[in-house]
Design a protein around this motif. Structure first.
Motif, PDB file in Angstrom:
ATOM      1  N   GLU A  88       1.391  -0.994   5.744  1.00 21.05           N
ATOM      2  CA  GLU A  88       0.286  -1.838   5.309  1.00 21.05           C
ATOM      3  C   GLU A  88      -1.001  -1.453   6.050  1.00 21.05           C
ATOM      4  N   PHE A  89      -0.865  -1.237   7.335  1.00 18.94           N
ATOM      5  CA  PHE A  89      -2.019  -0.896   8.168  1.00 18.94           C
ATOM      6  C   PHE A  89      -2.605   0.452   7.751  1.00 18.94           C
ATOM      7  N   PHE A 111      12.112  -0.912  17.418  1.00 19.34           N
ATOM      8  CA  PHE A 111      11.783  -2.047  16.576  1.00 19.34           C
ATOM      9  C   PHE A 111      12.807  -2.159  15.469  1.00 19.34           C
ATOM     10  N   THR A 128      12.280  -4.123  11.735  1.00 19.49           N
ATOM     11  CA  THR A 128      11.862  -4.051  10.342  1.00 19.49           C
ATOM     12  C   THR A 128      10.348  -4.011  10.186  1.00 19.49           C
ATOM     13  N   ALA A 129       9.654  -3.544  11.220  1.00 22.84           N
ATOM     14  CA  ALA A 129       8.201  -3.612  11.161  1.00 22.84           C
ATOM     15  C   ALA A 129       7.591  -2.486  10.346  1.00 22.84           C
ATOM     16  N   ILE A 185       4.844  -3.297   7.907  1.00 23.74           N
ATOM     17  CA  ILE A 185       3.571  -3.669   8.526  1.00 23.74           C
ATOM     18  C   ILE A 185       2.767  -2.422   8.855  1.00 23.74           C
ATOM     19  N   VAL A 186       3.463  -1.393   9.379  1.00 30.50           N
ATOM     20  CA  VAL A 186       2.774  -0.154   9.722  1.00 30.50           C
ATOM     21  C   VAL A 186       2.215   0.497   8.463  1.00 30.50           C
ATOM     22  N   PHE A 213       0.782  -1.225   0.000  1.00 34.50           N
ATOM     23  CA  PHE A 213       0.000   0.000   0.000  1.00 34.50           C
ATOM     24  C   PHE A 213       0.812   1.271   0.000  1.00 34.50           C
ATOM     25  N   GLY A 237      -3.923   0.413   4.165  1.00 28.66           N
ATOM     26  CA  GLY A 237      -5.184  -0.318   4.051  1.00 28.66           C
ATOM     27  C   GLY A 237      -6.359   0.540   4.467  1.00 28.66           C
ATOM     28  N   ILE A 238      -6.163   1.311   5.542  1.00 29.34           N
ATOM     29  CA  ILE A 238      -7.253   2.170   6.002  1.00 29.34           C
ATOM     30  C   ILE A 238      -7.529   3.280   4.993  1.00 29.34           C
TER      31      ILE A 238
END
Lengths: 338, 346
Positions: A321-322, A312, A314-315, A318-319, A266, A325-326
């Motif tokens: 993506e979140f 953190f 390598t996240a 993911i963030v 995304f 997505g929204i």
């Protein structure tokens, strides 16, 4: 910045004009975002820098370099892809481009063997993969985008399912591959920003520079392409050729960014949507740099915050993506898609 | 006016249709019996496929290790495949009736992803939780996620057939991003992976019995199938027919969520199954729901059995999880279903 008339733009590209007209010119945003991006890069390079500078600095430079390259590749490919497909919600990654790249890698390892593939050397391998990718994605997406009933929702759903199918076949093949070969494969496309190969970064930069030169030569036709097929043809653009060239540029850019850091679904949608919001008038000369700068800010800034504030690793994807997505859901629900 | 002519003509075709109707019923029942036979055959093959040295003759001869292998591993595995395949397909059909959309099923509207988030939550917060507690939490999450989807669905400005699954897939993506994020922080990514990909290789006696619950739910779904069709027509229509709309929707939600949650807890997710099986059945026998449910169940069981046998033989003696096989095959069928109409227009 001279404001040219944009009244003939298709509805999908002039969505923002119904909202109150913003008086801030795009040039202002380019300067502001450029300064922010440069500041973030500087902070990233120097924060908590101690010990052996000769070791730490080059490593950080490679990391920042790959982030900038990915932001550039994703930003430019998304905006151009949305221009030629006349929409603001399809992106190369939503249409399964990067899943396709992973599948091609997998098929190559499956067919030739990991060792044979590695022994070709990075430049030849990269060229081979990009050629296959361009050829295949070109056939596939040309077929999709020139077919009969072009409902945007159908395209979107087909793209998402293509992505799922490519991932499904990749994982099926990956399980058929010998475990030792699988490790080679995994290294090929699950690299994160933390272990980008400096040589690969060089080749990628060269490839990006090459397609950018092509894109630069085409720069005048992009704004015309955005007017839609009929208008573009009337204005003397060879539509088929221009769309073909743009899809090839997108394929190379997607291949580069996927080879560097793996698939990010995304990210492109996020920065392209924001860039359209910031530009009072849709012109590629302002949208493209803003999208790229936003991408750099999101990647470098996001990585900085995740690493230094939350500790953190390598996240980041993911963030993204979140949040992406929204944003996507909101775009769908607001009825921005027609 | 033509109005009086209609009732006058009506009885004639009705009386002629009665034997025709019965003949069609008998023929479809015969076909269904044939379908059941095919599934039984596939189940028999599935019982004897495996790494363990298991053949019919050694089983007959009463060798104790073979017997144990059969009762502890092979039989539970085949049973769980049949139960999960039937239940997931029927759950997909119920979803499609409730949302009045052919392209939704638990894995395209966020139900499965919500169930995964539920398991993650209970694993992190109560590491020693019992299977039952895990399952109930997953069901509650699954029901909440599905309800969220149905709420969003009501607010979509133009309810295009294709935008409904799109919103669902995206909602699922957002939910699974949250799951991945927390799994990453708590070092549970690998565990999470096993819920993401359905796999029957871990099924043993004592670890699959919860799936009998979904068998019972499938039966309830069959008995209530017509109500879901009515509820899909909307609140006013349902109330006019004398049904309690909220109760029917709640029943559907509970059935779908429980089925998804139990299957995810016991074997992991099997994507697209609930989507492709009802669609293929409706292509073959039409849209009569009551008649379709047994077919959907039989097809679902047969399809998963076949995929599992493929997964177990294609790379013998290694095994490919059934979820991988189904998602590869299922996405091709899904694409076919999506592009079928377009092809016929062109």
């Amino acid at each position: 910045m001279p404001e040219t008339s944009t009244s003939a733009l298709p509805a999908a590209l002039t969505e923002h004009r119904r909202r109150p007209v913003r008086t801030v010119p795009a040039g202002f945003w380019i300067i502001v975002l450029g300064v922010v991006a440069a500041a973030l890069v500087a902070v990233f390079m120097t924060i908590e820098l101690r010990g052996n500078l000769g070791y730490a600095l080059p490593r950080r430079a490679v990391k920042v370099g790959s982030m900038i390259l990915v932001a550039y590749a994703v930003g430019v490919s998304t905006v151009l892809f949305q221009t030629v497909t006349a929409n603001r919600i399809l992106t190369p990654s939503i249409m399964g481009f990067d899943a396709l790249y992973v599948l091609i890698q997998t098929v190559l390892v499956f067919a030739l063997g990991g060792g044979a593939l590695l022994s070709l050397g990075a430049p030849i391998r990269f060229c081979l993969e990009v050629l296959l990718m361009v050829g295949f994605s070109f056939l596939l997406y040309r077929w999709l985008f020139t077919g009969g009933g072009k409902s945007l929702h159908l395209m979107l759903l087909v793209g998402i399912v293509f992505g799922t199918m490519f991932r499904g076949f990749s994982s099926l093949l990956q399980r058929l591959i010998d475990p030792s070969e699988f490790i080679i494969l995994q290294d090929l496309f699950f690299a994160s920003f933390n272990n980008v190969d400096a040589a690969l970064l060089g080749y990628s930069a060269a490839a990006v520079a090459l397609v950018s030169a092509v894109a630069w030569r085409m720069r005048h036709s992009f704004d015309v392409l955005a007017l839609g097929r009929e208008t573009a043809v009337n204005l003397g653009v060879d539509h088929k050729r221009a769309v073909t060239a743009t899809l090839i540029i997108c394929s190379v850019l997607v291949a580069v960014s996927t080879a560097l850091v793996g698939p990010v679904t995304f990210f492109g949608l996020l920065i392209a949507s924001l860039a359209y919001q910031l530009c009072a008038k849709f012109r590629h000369a302002s949208v493209l740099p803003i999208a790229v700068l936003l991408g750099i800010i999101a990647l470098v800034g996001g990585q900085l915050v995740l690493e230094r504030v939350f500790d953190f690793d390598t996240a980041l994807s993911i963030v993204i993506e979140f949040v992406g997505g929204i944003v996507f859901l909101i775009l769908l629900l607001r009825g921005n898609v027609k | 006016m033509t109005a009086p002519a209609v009732p006058a003509e009506k009885p004639a075709p009705a009386s002629a249709a009665a034997p025709l109707e019965r003949r069609r019923f008998l023929r479809s029942t015969a076909a269904l019996v044939l379908g059941v036979c095919v599934v039984v055959l596939l189940a028999a093959v599935s019982l004897f496929v495996g790494v363990g040295d298991l053949s019919l003759s050694s089983l007959m001869s009463g060798d104790p290790t073979t017997h144990m292998l059969f009762w502890v591993s092979q039989l539970p595995r085949t049973l769980s495949i049949v139960l999960a395949g039937m239940a997931l397909s029927v759950a997909g059909l119920i979803m499609q009736l409730m949302a009045r959309n052919k392209f939704v099923e638990p894995s395209t509207v966020g139900t499965v992803e919500s169930a995964q988030l539920g398991i993650l939550a209970v694993t992190v917060l109560l590491p020693g939780a019992s299977m039952f507690l895990k399952m109930s939490t997953a069901s509650v999450f699954a029901a909440a996620g599905t309800a969220l989807f149905l709420l969003i669905l009501r607010r979509i400005p133009l309810r295009n057939t294709l935008i409904v699954p799109l919103v669902g897939i995206m909602l699922g993506g957002v939910i699974s991003a949250v799951t991945t994020f927390f799994a990453y922080r708590t070092d549970l990514l690998q565990t999470l992976n096993s819920w993401m990909i359905g796999d029957f290789s871990g099924v043993l006696r004592g670890r699959y019995e919860l799936l009998w619950i979904v068998g019972a739910l499938t039966l309830i779904g069959y008995l209530a199938a017509d109500r879901f069709t009515v509820a899909g027509m909307g609140q006013d229509f349902t109330t006019n027919l004398g049904l309690n709309y909220n109760r029917v929707m709640a029943l559907g939600l509970v059935i779908v969520s429980l089925i998804s949650a139990v299957v995810v807890v016991s074997v992991g997710s099997i994507p697209f199954l609930g989507l492709i099986v009802p669609n293929l059945v409706s292509l073959l026998i039409g849209d009569n729901v009551r008649r379709a449910v047994p077919w959907v169940a039989v097809f679902g069981a047969g399809f998963v059995l076949l995929c599992d046998i493929i997964g177990r033989t294609i790379r013998y003696p290694y095994e490919i999880p059934v979820g991988v096989v189904v998602s590869a095959v299922g996405s091709v069928i899904f694409l076919y279903l999506l592009l079928r109409k377009r092809g016929s227009h062109a």
